[in-house]
Write an enzyme that holds these catalytic residues in place. Structure first.
Site, PDB file in Angstrom:
ATOM      1  N   LYS A  44      41.396  -9.566  46.665  1.00  7.94           N
ATOM      2  CA  LYS A  44      42.548  -8.708  46.341  1.00  7.94           C
ATOM      3  C   LYS A  44      42.106  -7.510  45.513  1.00  7.94           C
ATOM      4  CE  LYS A  44      45.985 -12.021  45.243  1.00  7.94           C
ATOM      5  NZ  LYS A  44      47.312 -12.328  44.733  1.00  7.94           N
ATOM      6  N   LYS A  46      41.519  -7.130  42.294  1.00  6.14           N
ATOM      7  CA  LYS A  46      42.239  -6.892  41.025  1.00  6.14           C
ATOM      8  C   LYS A  46      41.268  -6.196  40.069  1.00  6.14           C
ATOM      9  CE  LYS A  46      46.259  -9.733  40.442  1.00  6.14           C
ATOM     10  NZ  LYS A  46      47.075 -10.382  39.429  1.00  6.14           N
TER      11      LYS A  46
HETATM   12  N1  CTP Z   1      55.201 -14.828  35.496  1.00 13.65           N
HETATM   13  C1  CTP Z   1      56.413 -14.834  34.780  1.00 13.65           C
HETATM   14  N2  CTP Z   1      56.503 -14.130  33.608  1.00 13.65           N
HETATM   15  C2  CTP Z   1      55.438 -13.452  33.137  1.00 13.65           C
HETATM   16  C3  CTP Z   1      54.205 -13.465  33.831  1.00 13.65           C
HETATM   17  C4  CTP Z   1      54.122 -14.164  35.027  1.00 13.65           C
HETATM   18  O1  CTP Z   1      57.404 -15.419  35.209  1.00 13.65           O
HETATM   19  N3  CTP Z   1      55.568 -12.792  31.994  1.00 13.65           N
HETATM   20  C5  CTP Z   1      55.120 -15.557  36.767  1.00 13.65           C
HETATM   21  C6  CTP Z   1      54.810 -14.640  37.953  1.00 13.65           C
HETATM   22  O2  CTP Z   1      55.983 -13.994  38.393  1.00 13.65           O
HETATM   23  C7  CTP Z   1      54.267 -15.632  38.961  1.00 13.65           C
HETATM   24  C8  CTP Z   1      53.541 -16.672  38.060  1.00 13.65           C
HETATM   25  O3  CTP Z   1      54.034 -16.448  36.727  1.00 13.65           O
HETATM   26  O4  CTP Z   1      55.323 -16.274  39.646  1.00 13.65           O
HETATM   27  C9  CTP Z   1      52.043 -16.493  38.087  1.00 13.65           C
HETATM   28  O5  CTP Z   1      51.764 -15.152  37.750  1.00 13.65           O
HETATM   29  P1  CTP Z   1      50.312 -14.542  37.575  1.00 13.65           P
HETATM   30  O6  CTP Z   1      50.143 -13.370  38.480  1.00 13.65           O
HETATM   31  O7  CTP Z   1      49.288 -15.585  37.599  1.00 13.65           O
HETATM   32  O8  CTP Z   1      50.410 -14.005  36.041  1.00 13.65           O
HETATM   33  P2  CTP Z   1      50.613 -12.560  35.428  1.00 13.65           P
HETATM   34  O9  CTP Z   1      50.631 -12.703  33.951  1.00 13.65           O
HETATM   35  O10 CTP Z   1      51.773 -11.868  36.096  1.00 13.65           O
HETATM   36  O11 CTP Z   1      49.267 -11.862  35.823  1.00 13.65           O
HETATM   37  P3  CTP Z   1      48.994 -10.327  36.145  1.00 13.65           P
HETATM   38  O12 CTP Z   1      49.409  -9.547  34.932  1.00 13.65           O
HETATM   39  O13 CTP Z   1      47.500 -10.265  36.382  1.00 13.65           O
HETATM   40  O14 CTP Z   1      49.809 -10.003  37.366  1.00 13.65           O
END
Ligand code: CTP
Length: 134
Positions: A44, A46
């Protein structure tokens, strides 16, 4: 017995991760979680990379009381297969993905639920604060 399925990277496990898993579990009797493999994340592209490898990310998620089973998510294309394999009745994901998985309703007959994100916390933000890997 209602089975729920959700997916995520769960890198640098934080409160937003815990809350989505707890809220997902409240919508079903059994929660199955697909944790993205290292290769899937690398594909992906990232920008910040991963802080922790799959084994460690998955081990944390598997230990939670609200999680019944963890498996490795290897690619995006297998989403529908995973839903069928685990006989999921409901697919749950954060609202950052709003609308993106609606197609699963027809493809697998699964209910699709988007839950609001927990404000103020994300792995990307944490990576910035800790000077995570580039
Ligand atoms: N999620 C959430 N609230 C947050 C962060 C994440 O509800 N503050 C949820 C995302 O919507 C997803 C799950 O947790 O359903 C896993 O998210 P992930 O992408 O692993 O975490 P993120 O913190 O969003 O990572 P990134 O910032 O790299 O996108």
């Amino acid at each position: 017995m209602k089975t729920g399925i959700t997916f995520g990277t769960f890198d640098m496990f934080h409160y937003g991760h815990l809350r989505i898993l707890q809220r997902a579990r409240a919508l079903c009797d059994r929660l199955v979680v697909g944790v993205s493999s290292d290769e899937f994340i690398a594909s992906k592209n990232k920008s910040h990379g991963l802080a922790f490898p799959y084994e460690q990310r998955a081990a944390i998620v598997a230990e939670l009381r609200c999680v019944d089973e963890v498996f490795k998510e290897e690619c995006e294309e297998k989403k529908a297969d995973y839903v069928r394999e685990h006989k999921a009745d409901v697919f749950i994901i954060g609202a950052d993905y709003e609308g993106r998985f609606d197609w699963l309703k027809e493809a697998c007959g699964v209910e699709v639920v988007y839950l609001p994100r927990t404000p103020g916390v994300s792995t990307t933000a944490l990576m910035g604060k800790t000077g995570g890997k580039k």
